[in-house]
Enzyme design. Structure first.
Site, mmCIF file in Angstrom:
data_model
loop_
_atom_site.group_PDB
_atom_site.id
_atom_site.type_symbol
_atom_site.label_atom_id
_atom_site.label_comp_id
_atom_site.label_asym_id
_atom_site.label_seq_id
_atom_site.Cartn_x
_atom_site.Cartn_y
_atom_site.Cartn_z
ATOM 1 N N GLU A 94 59.117 47.098 30.476
ATOM 2 C CA GLU A 94 58.499 45.779 30.328
ATOM 3 C C GLU A 94 58.481 45.377 28.859
ATOM 4 O O GLU A 94 58.352 46.223 27.969
ATOM 5 C CB GLU A 94 57.060 45.830 30.864
ATOM 6 C CG GLU A 94 56.291 44.535 30.634
ATOM 7 C CD GLU A 94 55.007 44.418 31.459
ATOM 8 O OE1 GLU A 94 54.596 45.420 32.058
ATOM 9 O OE2 GLU A 94 54.446 43.314 31.495
ATOM 10 N N ASN A 104 53.349 41.979 34.131
ATOM 11 C CA ASN A 104 52.656 40.722 33.827
ATOM 12 C C ASN A 104 53.482 39.828 32.914
ATOM 13 O O ASN A 104 53.414 38.597 32.988
ATOM 14 C CB ASN A 104 51.306 41.013 33.170
ATOM 15 C CG ASN A 104 50.361 41.752 34.102
ATOM 16 O OD1 ASN A 104 50.615 41.868 35.298
ATOM 17 N ND2 ASN A 104 49.261 42.258 33.567
ATOM 18 N N ASN A 129 55.267 39.070 40.128
ATOM 19 C CA ASN A 129 54.572 40.330 39.874
ATOM 20 C C ASN A 129 53.067 40.177 40.102
ATOM 21 O O ASN A 129 52.468 39.223 39.586
ATOM 22 C CB ASN A 129 54.794 40.751 38.411
ATOM 23 C CG ASN A 129 54.027 42.001 38.050
ATOM 24 O OD1 ASN A 129 54.353 43.084 38.514
ATOM 25 N ND2 ASN A 129 52.986 41.862 37.231
ATOM 26 N N GLU A 130 52.486 41.054 40.873
ATOM 27 C CA GLU A 130 51.019 41.124 41.072
ATOM 28 C C GLU A 130 50.386 39.741 41.210
ATOM 29 O O GLU A 130 49.395 39.428 40.545
ATOM 30 C CB GLU A 130 50.357 41.912 39.927
ATOM 31 C CG GLU A 130 50.722 43.373 39.932
ATOM 32 C CD GLU A 130 49.914 44.247 38.967
ATOM 33 O OE1 GLU A 130 49.217 43.713 38.096
ATOM 34 O OE2 GLU A 130 49.984 45.485 39.105
ATOM 35 N N TYR A 144 47.824 52.791 39.843
ATOM 36 C CA TYR A 144 47.554 53.566 38.627
ATOM 37 C C TYR A 144 46.327 54.416 38.900
ATOM 38 O O TYR A 144 45.333 53.903 39.438
ATOM 39 C CB TYR A 144 47.314 52.630 37.439
ATOM 40 C CG TYR A 144 48.564 51.866 37.039
ATOM 41 C CD1 TYR A 144 49.594 52.502 36.354
ATOM 42 C CD2 TYR A 144 48.739 50.525 37.380
ATOM 43 C CE1 TYR A 144 50.750 51.817 35.996
ATOM 44 C CE2 TYR A 144 49.901 49.834 37.025
ATOM 45 C CZ TYR A 144 50.900 50.487 36.334
ATOM 46 O OH TYR A 144 52.051 49.820 35.993
ATOM 47 N N GLU A 173 55.453 50.045 40.754
ATOM 48 C CA GLU A 173 54.678 50.478 39.573
ATOM 49 C C GLU A 173 53.772 51.607 40.014
ATOM 50 O O GLU A 173 52.943 51.418 40.930
ATOM 51 C CB GLU A 173 53.829 49.338 38.991
ATOM 52 C CG GLU A 173 54.620 48.350 38.169
ATOM 53 C CD GLU A 173 53.740 47.312 37.484
ATOM 54 O OE1 GLU A 173 52.634 47.648 37.033
ATOM 55 O OE2 GLU A 173 54.183 46.146 37.415
ATOM 56 N N GLN A 210 55.598 53.401 32.694
ATOM 57 C CA GLN A 210 56.857 52.792 32.323
ATOM 58 C C GLN A 210 57.735 53.879 31.704
ATOM 59 O O GLN A 210 57.555 55.041 32.087
ATOM 60 C CB GLN A 210 56.591 51.640 31.371
ATOM 61 C CG GLN A 210 55.683 50.553 32.014
ATOM 62 C CD GLN A 210 55.609 49.261 31.205
ATOM 63 O OE1 GLN A 210 56.299 49.053 30.242
ATOM 64 N NE2 GLN A 210 54.707 48.363 31.624
HETATM 65 O O1 AHR Z 1 52.470 48.451 33.588
HETATM 66 C C1 AHR Z 1 51.500 47.702 32.921
HETATM 67 C C2 AHR Z 1 50.987 46.523 33.744
HETATM 68 O O2 AHR Z 1 50.274 47.003 34.848
HETATM 69 C C3 AHR Z 1 52.044 45.641 34.366
HETATM 70 O O3 AHR Z 1 52.498 44.676 33.497
HETATM 71 C C4 AHR Z 1 51.305 45.005 35.498
HETATM 72 O O4 AHR Z 1 52.143 44.651 36.549
HETATM 73 C C5 AHR Z 1 50.276 46.043 35.890
HETATM 74 O O5 AHR Z 1 49.015 45.501 36.029
#
Ligand code: AHR
Length: 491
Positions: free
Chosen positions: A22, A67, A167-168, A239, A287, A344
């Site tokens: 990203e 994002n 995305n999201e 996450y 992700e 990432q």
């Molecule tokens: O990976 C960091 C961020 O985490 C990404 O930009 C977003 O999609 C997620 O919230």
């Protein structure tokens, strides 16, 4: 652990060994791309970073966000470098010079044998801009955008096969966030126009950005129903972390990932059954990683700077074990998880960290590599019978495991979640079928909080593991808090 060739889950998709790059912090600039570095190659890429990424042998990489994608104008990042605009980007409050854009990303993909995967802007961007990007990347020359690509030096199409529709978009933090129905309408229009431009592409609709979202699953159902087949995949994000120091619970996260996958899979099947369709959406876990330490405001706000230090999480042994738990869960669900991207790659929650011209491989690098070195095969459903412990997911075995089989070999991935006791493991496969150990490696260290540093870079690495016996039975003693990957040659 009992395995049987006949209890196959499905072929493991090579795309579950993917990554994510990203425009955020020092992921691109000072990460993969740094013409000022002593390691810069002829294209300005850091050769040392590229060498380490090559070792990770990722298959598919998602770009440019995240994002960031929801405010990105892809046309800023093409053409003559000197005329590209420097802009203020809003997702991470940073300065974006656009020196690195679509063509640079594709060049990086070619160097590393990655399949490119692009995220279009459905936050502030339009379906038409998304379609134009498909033309720029995938169309033969002879029309406006394809000719722009050729003018930039790429006569041949970039051939990007997978496209994320935003995305999201369920998250209020996302630029252009919208209710599910509104997003789905936008995404459907975009998907139709993009597919009209190149029928071969596959699209990923935004699913929920995590199981804690208030619209979790309801969002996914609404989007999938309204997309009516225009989405080939639905995305999942996750996450995880250990903020309370509960390591036994943290190491059981594989059960949480299993549940998340199974819930979204059930949602896809529900939508398919209601529609009476032969097609279903598959799961794209685009992700996933450990991310909980670098979560403060200062970690996500670039303060109007170029390449600021953002979410530079430092990883220890237990995080490496958790990365193994994610990958084992993806293998166990090979029938529905077709793409997954570690988020990432460099500096930003990355397996790699740069400091000036130095490069560090973090603990999670070694865990990921154990798996990506053993791609392919068919996932087997494993029966595990052994000691259990209590967690928020109920009683779970100390052993976390997954297995894949091909004609001549069996790959076994096993984690001992016990913090202090070794775990004896007996593997039952067809009698006499396992001939010998071809290779076996272990990620382990004396303590769960051990981590690699620039001063001590080899504290958590993978090492050859020689504990197996295959004489009468296939047995091993797994050290406490260890992750072992083994390839057996079959008779
Ligand atoms: O990976 C960091 C961020 O985490 C990404 O930009 C977003 O999609 C997620 O919230």
């Amino acid at each position: 652990m009992t395995l049987d060739r006949r209890f196959a889950v499905g072929a493991v998709s090579p795309f579950i060994y993917g990554g994510f790059l990203e425009h955020m912090g020092r992921s691109i600039y000072q990460g993969v791309y740094d013409p000022e570095s002593a390691h810069a190659d002829e294209d300005g890429f850091r050769a040392d970073v590229i060498g380490a990424l090559r070792e990770l042998a990722m298959t598919i990489v998602r770009y440019p966000g995240g994002n960031f994608a929801s405010g990105y104008r892809w046309r800023d990042g093409i053409g003559d470098r000197e005329s590209r605009p420097t802009v203020r980007e809003l997702a991470w409050q940073s300065i974006e010079t656009n020196e690195f854009g679509t063509d640079e990303f594709i060049r990086l993909c070619r160097k590393l044998d990655w399949t490119p995967m692009l995220t279009v802007n459905l936050g502030t961007g339009s379906p038409e801009e998304a379609r134009d990007w498909v033309e720029y990347c995938n169309a033969p020359t002879g029309t406006l955008f394809a000719d722009m690509r050729a003018a930039g030096g790429s006569e041949a199409a970039h051939a990007v096969p997978v496209w994320c529709l935003g995305n999201e978009m369920d998250g209020p933090w996302q630029l252009g966030h919208a209710p599910a129905g509104e997003y789905a309408l936008r995404a459907r229009q975009a998907a139709r126009m993009m597919k009209a431009c190149d029928r071969s592409i596959e699209t990923v609709a935004c699913g929920s950005s995590g199981p804690r979202m208030p619209t979790w699953l309801e969002w996914d159902r609404t989007v999938l129903e309204s997309m009516r087949g225009a989405a080939d995949y639905v995305s999942l994000h996750r996450y995880v972390g250990n903020p309370d120091g509960d390591s036994p619970g943290y190491l059981a996260i594989g059960h949480g990932i299993d549940r998340q996958i199974e819930a979204v899979d059930a949602c896809c099947e529900y939508v398919q059954a209601r529609a009476g369709s032969r097609r279903r959406a598959f799961l794209c876990f685009d992700e996933w990683n450990v991310w909980y330490r670098a979560r403060g405001a200062g970690d996500t706000d670039g303060g109007g700077k170029f390449a600021p230090h953002l979410i530079e999480e430092r990883y220890n042994l237990e995080d490496a074990l958790v990365v193994g738990a994610f990958l084992m869960s993806f293998i166990r669900h090979a029938d529905c998880v077709k793409i997954a991207n570690l988020a990432q790659l460099v500096n930003v929650i990355g397996p790699l960290l740069t400091e000036g011209d130095e490069l560090l491989k973090q603990s999670i690098f070694y865990a990921f590599k154990l798996f990506s070195d053993r791609k392919g095969g068919t996932a087997l459903s494993a029966h595990i019978d052994g000691p259990l412990y209590e967690t928020e997911y109920g009683a779970v075995p100390y052993l976390d495991a997954a297995a894949t089989v091909s004609d001549n070999s069996l790959n076994l991935f096993a984690m001992n979640r016990h913090l202090s006791e070794p775990l004896p493991l007996v593997v039952e496969f067809g009698p006499g079928e396992i001939a010998r150990v071809e290779s076996s490696e272990m990620v382990h260290a004396s303590s769960l909080d051990a981590e690699n540093t620039f001063e001590a870079p080899n504290t958590v690495v993978s090492k050859p593991f020689e504990g197996w016996s295959t004489r009468d039975q296939v047995v091993v003693e797994l050290p406490p808090h260890s992750l072992v990957a083994t390839t057996f040659q079959l008779a």
